[in-house]
Design a protein around this motif. Structure first.
Motif, short mmCIF file in Angstrom:
data_model
loop_
_atom_site.label_atom_id
_atom_site.label_comp_id
_atom_site.label_asym_id
_atom_site.label_seq_id
_atom_site.Cartn_x
_atom_site.Cartn_y
_atom_site.Cartn_z
N GLU A 106 0.91 -1.24 0.10
CA GLU A 106 0.17 0.11 -0.09
C GLU A 106 0.82 1.33 0.11
OE1 GLU A 106 -3.06 0.31 -0.42
OE2 GLU A 106 -3.49 -1.69 -0.71
N ASN A 110 -1.21 2.35 -3.21
CA ASN A 110 -2.64 3.05 -2.58
C ASN A 110 -2.83 4.18 -3.49
OD1 ASN A 110 -4.54 4.71 -1.09
ND2 ASN A 110 -4.56 2.83 0.29
N SER A 112 -4.68 6.76 -2.96
CA SER A 112 -4.67 8.10 -2.33
C SER A 112 -3.24 8.58 -1.89
CB SER A 112 -5.63 8.29 -1.09
OG SER A 112 -5.26 8.92 -0.29
N VAL A 115 -3.07 9.01 1.98
CA VAL A 115 -2.90 7.47 2.71
C VAL A 115 -1.50 7.16 2.50
CG1 VAL A 115 -3.83 5.11 2.92
CG2 VAL A 115 -5.42 7.13 2.36
N ASN B 4 -10.38 1.25 -5.73
CA ASN B 4 -10.04 2.05 -4.45
C ASN B 4 -10.53 1.57 -3.23
OD1 ASN B 4 -8.94 3.92 -6.54
ND2 ASN B 4 -10.44 5.50 -5.92
N THR B 5 -11.76 1.22 -3.22
CA THR B 5 -12.33 0.61 -1.86
C THR B 5 -11.68 -0.70 -1.53
OG1 THR B 5 -13.91 -0.16 -3.37
CG2 THR B 5 -14.70 1.27 -1.56
N HIS B 8 -8.32 0.49 0.17
CA HIS B 8 -8.43 1.26 1.27
C HIS B 8 -8.48 0.20 2.60
CE1 HIS B 8 -7.57 5.02 -0.06
NE2 HIS B 8 -8.70 5.41 -1.08
#
Lengths: 286, 286
Positions: A106, A110, A112, A115, B4-5, B8
């Motif tokens: 991540e 990831n 974002s 994040v 994305n989910t 996360h």
């Protein structure tokens, strides 16, 4: 390199002599460092054969004896502590590898940015926070929330530093992987999970293997965190040895650490080989 | 969107684990540092008494001594390590791997084996005393053990490999063209070293300083085993508050002070390298 145009192409002898003197001084310095680093290890091995006086280790070598190795292998306390250590280190490594691998992945993938930065910050902080702080905080946390100290609480306590190390190793490998391959898998209809399992994970295996061994040795060798969180029931080898070393050790302690040292070197040699395989793979891909 | 989910959810796993085992315990320590302590129990509140006591006459000296020890030993460690790293990175030719491995192997040995032998080496009647006497450098008995110098020697031996590794990595990356260019422009080897190599190695120096000073601030095992367990440093004082005095509130305040000291040193080093670490983290994550 082309010869310099202005200066004479041949160096003056004084410069060459100075260069040689520098090289000699550097390697003498290097030799001092090597002796300084190996002296304690050589001493530990040598003094594991020391007869000692009245069953205690002495600073003078009093005579050669094999018996401490026999004692190290038969002493029930050492034996039990070693078993606990092996078990605790195993589970700590398993947890650290699972969570550290997810974290390392991540950190790179990831979507974002916020994040990613949050995770990176946490990973860096974990790497530099002193072990005393971790150990003491966890002891306070466990006692005040009335979670009884057990083998599991010790395992859990040993994971945070290992997780950050595993994450950094996995992240280094992730950075060499081409994300467009994952996109291609997604375009061809693979679910995200299937992509991870079939495309990403197989490429991470050598890195994960090396990280697992590093995490294992970290957990096995840890003194400070284990010292705060072990109990008379959950006693790991390092804490037992640390305790004896404070109140006059027997040469059997030296025999035990020598055995552990040799075992560690073997485990880490395997880790190094795995890492080298990873690096070679990376070279081929590029 | 689906992607994305998934990511996360994955990112939440290490975040949750580290929150419970790292951030929450640290929060406990912070909260308890403002509490009032009875034996083994703490009444929460907002009192600065613990900080007053931790910085009072009894413990201020310990705090300052710990700071001086960590900074001083770290500087000594870097001075010792720099020529070693320089020799490995720039003067070892085809022996680079061997020269590096010789420094690395002691680093991989467990902490206990590297520290406990100094109890023998530095003891009265021990090997070092014999050697010094044989050479004629010493007449009186060696009285280093169980004192600050023994702790410094042991700490140097433990942290030297880390400093060498951090410096070697950076020195190794300085492109040879830069050095050749400075020579072609007529610089003597010494001025090449001071005006080209040293400034370019600054990130390595900062990393090495970080990786030695910070853990030295929290160092517990080495002072206990080689300093005669006289409570020389902060980590020992903290450990005593938790293990013996059961004064969790005062111990927590000391931990918070230790973390603040770590934070200040990290901030200073990051500033010294013009945000090198942060930039590296961002690049790696992005």
């Amino acid at each position: 390199m082309t010869a310099p145009l202005v200066q004479a192409p041949v160096r003056r002898p004084s410069v060459r002599a100075a260069r040689l003197a520098t090289a000699v001084a550097l390697w003498v310095w290097y030799g001092l460092a090597a002796v300084f680093l190996f002296a304690p290890i050589a001493t530990a091995i040598a003094y594991s054969f020391n007869e000692g006086v009245a069953g205690k280790q002495t600073s003078a070598f009093t005579g050669f004896s094999w018996s401490w190795y026999a004692q190290a292998f038969t002493d029930p306390t050492v034996r039990q502590a070693t078993e606990t250590s092996l078990r605790v280190a195993f589970w700590a490594a398993v947890i650290a590898v699972v969570i550290g691998t997810i974290l390392g992945f991540e950190l790179v993938r990831n979507p974002s940015r916020v994040v990613r930065r949050l995770l990176a910050g946490l990973t860096y902080i974990l790497l530099i926070v002193p072990e005393t702080v971790l150990g003491v905080s966890l002891l306070l946390f466990y006692t005040q929330t009335r979670i009884p100290l057990s083998e599991f609480t010790l395992v859990a306590a040993l994971t945070p530093p290992s997780i950050s190390v595993v994450a950094f190793v996995v992240r280094a490998r992730m950075l060499t992987l081409d994300p467009s391959v994952e996109d291609a898998a997604a375009d061809l209809g693979a679910s995200r999970l299937a992509t991870l399992r079939l495309i990403v994970l197989p490429q991470l295996v050598p890195a994960i293997g090396a990280a697992a061994l590093i995490a294992y040795t970290f957990a096995f060798d840890n003194v400070v965190i284990a010292n705060f969180l072990s109990t008379p029931v959950v006693n790991v080898l390092t804490v037992y040895l640390y305790g004896t070393l404070q109140y006059g050790a027997t040469p059997a302690v030296y025999a035990t650490t020598t055995i552990v040292f040799l075992a560690t070197i073997v485990v880490l040699a395997v880790a190094a080989t795995l890492l080298r395989t990873t690096l070679r793979l990376r070279g081929r891909i590029r | 969107m689906r992607r994305n989910t998934g990511d996360h959810v994955l990112a939440a796993v290490p975040l949750a684990w580290l929150a419970v085992l790292f951030l929450v315990p640290l929060g406990f320590t912070l909260v308890y540092s403002f509490g009032t302590s009875g034996f083994g129990s703490v009444t929460l509140g907002f009192s600065l008494d613990n900080y007053a006591q931790a910085l009072g006459p009894l413990y201020l000296q310990t705090f300052l001594r710990t700071l001086a020890f960590a900074v001083g030993t770290s500087i000594a460690c870097l001075l010792f390590a720099y020529p070693v790293a320089y020799a490995i990175a720039r003067r070892s030719g085809r022996f680079t791997v061997v020269a590096f491995a010789l420094i690395l192997v002691p680093y991989l040995a467990s902490l206990l084996i590297r520290v406990m032998s100094w109890q023998i080496l530095l003891a009265q009647g021990g090997p070092l005393e014999r050697i010094l006497r044989a050479v004629g450098l010493l007449r009186s008995p060696l009285t280093v053990l169980d004192s600050l110098p023994a702790v410094v020697i042991g700490t140097l031996a433990v942290y030297l490999p880390i400093a060498v590794i951090a410096l070697t990595v950076v020195l190794d990356r300085i492109p040879p063209e830069v050095v050749e260019a400075s020579q072609d422009l007529g610089a003597r080897p010494s001025s090449t070293f001071w005006t080209v190599i040293v400034p370019l190695s600054r990130p390595g120096v900062a990393t090495a300083a970080l990786l030695t000073t910070v853990p030295m601030l929290g160092e517990l095992v080495i002072p206990v085993l080689l300093g005669g367990n006289k409570g020389l440093f902060l980590a020992q004082a903290i450990s005593t508050q938790y293990a013996q005095s059961q004064n969790y509130a005062l111990g927590s305040a000391m931990v918070v002070l230790l973390v603040i000291a770590v934070g200040v040193i990290v901030a200073l080093l990051v500033r010294l390298t013009r945000g090198f670490d942060a930039a590296g983290a961002e690049r790696g994550a992005g």
